[in-house]
Design an enzyme around this catalytic site. Structure first.
Site, PDB file in Angstrom:
ATOM      1  N   ARG A  17      -0.962  -2.431   5.929  1.00 21.39           N
ATOM      2  CA  ARG A  17      -0.042  -2.620   5.079  1.00 21.39           C
ATOM      3  C   ARG A  17      -0.045  -3.613   4.021  1.00 21.39           C
ATOM      4  O   ARG A  17      -0.459  -3.145   2.808  1.00 21.39           O
ATOM      5  CB  ARG A  17       1.402  -3.076   5.872  1.00 21.39           C
ATOM      6  CG  ARG A  17       2.598  -2.820   5.272  1.00 21.39           C
ATOM      7  CD  ARG A  17       3.013  -3.964   4.104  1.00 21.39           C
ATOM      8  NE  ARG A  17       3.263  -5.155   4.895  1.00 21.39           N
ATOM      9  CZ  ARG A  17       3.460  -6.365   4.234  1.00 21.39           C
ATOM     10  NH1 ARG A  17       3.488  -6.229   3.099  1.00 21.39           N
ATOM     11  NH2 ARG A  17       3.550  -7.324   4.849  1.00 21.39           N
ATOM     12  N   HIS A 216      -0.537 -16.485   4.441  1.00 23.92           N
ATOM     13  CA  HIS A 216      -1.692 -16.137   3.458  1.00 23.92           C
ATOM     14  C   HIS A 216      -2.427 -17.350   3.443  1.00 23.92           C
ATOM     15  O   HIS A 216      -2.149 -18.445   3.469  1.00 23.92           O
ATOM     16  CB  HIS A 216      -1.028 -15.732   2.049  1.00 23.92           C
ATOM     17  CG  HIS A 216      -0.525 -14.280   2.320  1.00 23.92           C
ATOM     18  ND1 HIS A 216      -0.926 -13.402   1.422  1.00 23.92           N
ATOM     19  CD2 HIS A 216       0.582 -13.739   2.984  1.00 23.92           C
ATOM     20  CE1 HIS A 216      -0.471 -12.332   1.524  1.00 23.92           C
ATOM     21  NE2 HIS A 216       0.525 -12.419   2.510  1.00 23.92           N
ATOM     22  N   CYS A 247      -6.279 -11.985  -3.372  1.00 23.65           N
ATOM     23  CA  CYS A 247      -4.849 -12.385  -4.325  1.00 23.65           C
ATOM     24  C   CYS A 247      -5.308 -12.423  -5.710  1.00 23.65           C
ATOM     25  O   CYS A 247      -6.388 -12.965  -6.148  1.00 23.65           O
ATOM     26  CB  CYS A 247      -4.697 -13.682  -3.808  1.00 23.65           C
ATOM     27  SG  CYS A 247      -3.339 -14.315  -4.719  1.00 23.65           S
TER      28      CYS A 247
HETATM   29 ZN    ZN Z   1       2.077 -11.112   2.813  1.00 22.61          ZN
END
Ligand code: ZN
Length: 318
Positions: A17, A216, A247
């Protein structure tokens, strides 16, 4: 609080996801299925397989219903999915997800930008989802988490107010969530903030209502933050195989914390995860074949475990 499943820490794989929604490439359904099957075989007990968002918004998530139906057939696996609204929750229920998470941004600017809804509208959405779930027989009712995203800060607003975080956590529980989780969506957390905010939110919703963190590794503090969470009793940690996702704001930084590195840390600390690390690393090595051209991150897969390290077998024998 000890976990009912006998594990010390539940490692929840969110790569299919969070990882896949953050990369440009589309992974074919058959490869997603192979990934999920292989991780479950390596002992991973919970996998967030996708997000029930309209396909025109996130084409990479278009097959989430198929994935839920597929993954549900795997014995012992908790199949989780993200739902941005009631419509998503309806689709998740139809597919038979075991767990649904409604992400609610503590930064209202982020919420408006991301899902075009205010905080008040998101709480209404949570109430509507809880009402839907209440109509289901207990055996078909997924567990319902309110995911407090940007809990540690936001790229649009900077720091977010403690009072906003606690107010939303309380409102989500009152709306009918079974639990809330804290998400460091932008990689702003530090170990001391993890401890402080976990304690702060638990002070409002109770200890049993906050057991999970979604971290993260944008600025390299992911595992340090995970350790801080463990020290205040967190027992569920989200992670992404190979740190998939990256990112766009921090080139070279992984997305979520790296599943195999996290599992190595936990096992090296003597904590039970139920995962076979060697098999997990084998799955990680297959990832580039399923998703050519996307970067993988992490250390354990390259360095290998230390000589004499035998994962949970060694832990059990001690
Ligand atoms: Zn996340």
């Amino acid at each position: 609080m000890p976990r009912a499943d006998g594990l010390d820490v539940l490692v929840s794989e969110v790569g299919p996801r969070d990882g896949l929604q953050s990369v440009a490439s589309l992974m074919p359904l058959e490869h997603k299925m192979a990934w999920i099957d292989a991780e479950a075989l390596a002992g991973v007990r919970e996998i967030e397989v996708g997000s029930f968002v309209p396909a025109h918004i996130l084409p990479s998530m278009a097959d989430t219903g198929d994935l839920v139906r597929h993954a549900k057939a795997i014995p012992g696996l908790t199949v989780a999915a993200l739902v941005p609204n009631l419509k998503g929750a309806q689709a998740a229920v139809e597919a038979g997800a075991h767990k649904i998470t409604l992400p609610v941004s503590v930064s209202e600017t982020h919420s408006l930008r991301n899902v075009r809804r205010t905080h008040a509208q998101m709480i209404e959405e949570a109430q509507a989802i809880a009402a839907l779930l209440a109509t289901l027989p207990p055996g078909r009712r997924p567990s319902f988490e309110g995911g407090l995203s940007t809990a540690f800060g936001c790229t649009l607003e900077g720091l977010v107010a403690d009072a906003t975080l606690t107010r939303l956590a309380e409102a989500l529980m009152q709306a009918g969530c079974d639990e809330v989780g804290l998400s460091d969506t932008s990689g702003y957390a530090s170990p001391s903030e993890v401890k402080r905010l976990v304690r702060l939110v638990r002070g409002v919703v109770g200890e049993e209502a906050l057991s999970g963190l979604h971290l993260h590794n944008t600025r390299g503090l992911g595992l340090a933050n995970a350790l801080a969470g463990l020290e205040v009793g967190i027992t569920t940690l989200d992670a992404s195989l190979g740190g998939l996702g990256g990112c766009p704001f921090a080139p070279g930084a992984s997305g979520n914390i790296v599943t195999e590195d996290l599992v190595f840390m936990l096992q090296a600390m003597g904590l039970k995860t139920g995962i076979d690390l060697e098999r997990l690393v084998e799955v990680r090595r297959r990832l580039p074949g399923w998703l050519p051209g996307e970067a993988s991150y992490g250390f354990l897969a390259d360095a290998g475990p230390p000589l004499g390290f035998s994962g949970e077998a060694a832990v059990a024998a001690r």
